[in-house]
Design an enzyme around this catalytic site. Structure first.
Site, PDB file in Angstrom:
ATOM      1  CE  LYS A  39      -4.367  -1.812   1.476  1.00 39.14           C
ATOM      2  NZ  LYS A  39      -5.427  -1.902   2.486  1.00 39.14           N
ATOM      3  CE  LYS A  53      -8.008 -11.613  -4.910  1.00 40.28           C
ATOM      4  NZ  LYS A  53      -7.728 -11.145  -3.561  1.00 40.28           N
ATOM      5  CE  LYS A  91     -13.104  -2.176  -5.379  1.00 40.09           C
ATOM      6  NZ  LYS A  91     -13.288  -3.160  -4.331  1.00 40.09           N
TER       7      LYS A  91
END
Ligand code: TRP
Length: 333
Positions: free
Chosen positions: A116, A198, A201
């Site tokens: 992140k 994977k 979105k």
């Protein structure tokens, strides 16, 4: 009769849900609830969501939409409390005490934190760093036995166990040590465009993912455009990741095994197979969409669900915090 094992799980209301999220998480929650073997607590982790900058209006909408989707997908709020994390103040309260029992070094090793930081380099806030401590509080507050988590959250659960053991050793037995719950059927749904990644979105190519609320014709189009290979057989194997992913999707929505699917489509081409996958996915998603549309139009009902959920959750969470505050030496108010 032995007491039921308790399950706690959470999903962040951070935007549209993909078919992958549904199959990998939400649908398992529905199944777990149906077995009647467990006492389940289902949480919308809105406090985790603000570790990444959100627009208030959008977060509010996403939060209510996700609640509606939970129920549309089959979660029964009469059976299990469904609640917003921010409605139960004990999450923040316990989180502080746990922060004081967690080391900087442990948090620095979290791979999701490192990821992140590179993705949100302009907003590396302290909440992003202590995110796993809040998650530990979520779990330990409810004395959960089992926590259904995906691969990406396993390290956080490991840390939760370490924090719980450390606290128990320092202050006497307080927290139940939770175990990860790995669902029996755990299909990992990959991108339709890059089947080694994977389904997500955040993919720049929107043909890579199917959203639970995509219009039916969009779903059909995305499946027809899915990447395959130059072969012609519906089977698993080297270089057949695209077809194998479509088989996993078909398996996830129909319940057929991979072997059965190979037999069912023996001698048929990719065109026929894709049409069957599209039909099966639509058959699984369309009723959820209909229910969802009804629920989002019924704000009063949704409100009654989350109010009741928070009340039930707080009854359990309150006891844990009272115990913890006493043990650490705070004067009883
Ligand atoms: N961090 C989890 C995720 O992003 C969501 C979450 C928050 C959670 N608290 C939890 C999951 C407690 C399980 C248990 O996927």
């Amino acid at each position: 009769m032995a007491e039921k094992k308790r399950i706690l799980s959470g999903i962040q209301p951070s935007g549209a849900m993909t078919l992958g999220n549904y199959v990998g998480a939400l649908r398992n929650w529905v199944e777990l609830q149906k077995t009647d073997e467990y006492e389940c607590f289902y949480m919308l982790a809105d406090m985790h969501t603000i570790t990444v900058r959100q627009e208030a209006k959008v977060l509010r909408k996403n939060a209510l939409d996700l609640l509606a989707l939970f129920i549309a997908a089959g979660i029964d709020p009469e059976k299990s409390p469904v609640f917003f994390q921010s409605h139960v103040p004990q999450h923040a309260q316990l989180s502080w005490v746990l922060n004081c029992n967690t080391y900087m070094g442990e948090l620095s090793r979290m791979t999701q934190f490192k990821d992140k930081c590179s993705k949100h380099a302009d907003n590396i806030n302290a909440g992003l760093f202590t995110y796993p401590v809040l998650m530990a509080a979520d779990i330990l507050l409810y004395q959960a036995d089992l926590v259904p988590v995906g691969q990406d959250q396993k390290q956080h659960l490991e840390l939760t166990r370490d924090i719980a053991k450390r606290f128990n050793n320092a202050y006497s037995e307080t927290f139940k040590i939770p175990e990860p719950y790995i669902p029996k059927v755990g299909a990992r749904i990959m991108s339709l465009q890059e089947p080694t990644q994977k389904m997500s979105k955040s993919d720049v190519n929107e043909n890579g993912y199917i959203l639970m609320l995509d219009p039916v014709d969009t779903i059909v189009k995305k499946i027809k455009r899915a990447v395959t290979d130059s072969g012609a057989e519906v089977c698993r194997g080297e270089g057949k990741e695209g077809i194998e992913n479509l088989m996993s999707i078909y398996s996830a929505v129909t319940g057929s095994s991979m072997d059965e699917i190979e037999r069912e489509f023996d001698g048929k081409g990719y065109g026929d197979f894709k049409a069957a996958v599209a039909e099966a996915v639509v058959a699984a998603i369309e009723p959820i969409q209909k229910k969802y549309a009804e629920l989002t139009a019924n704000r009063d009902y949704l409100e009654s669900v989350y109010r009741r959920g928070a009340e039930l959750a707080e009854r359990v969470a309150y006891k844990t915090v009272a115990k913890v505050y006493r043990k650490v030496g705070f004067i009883q108010p």
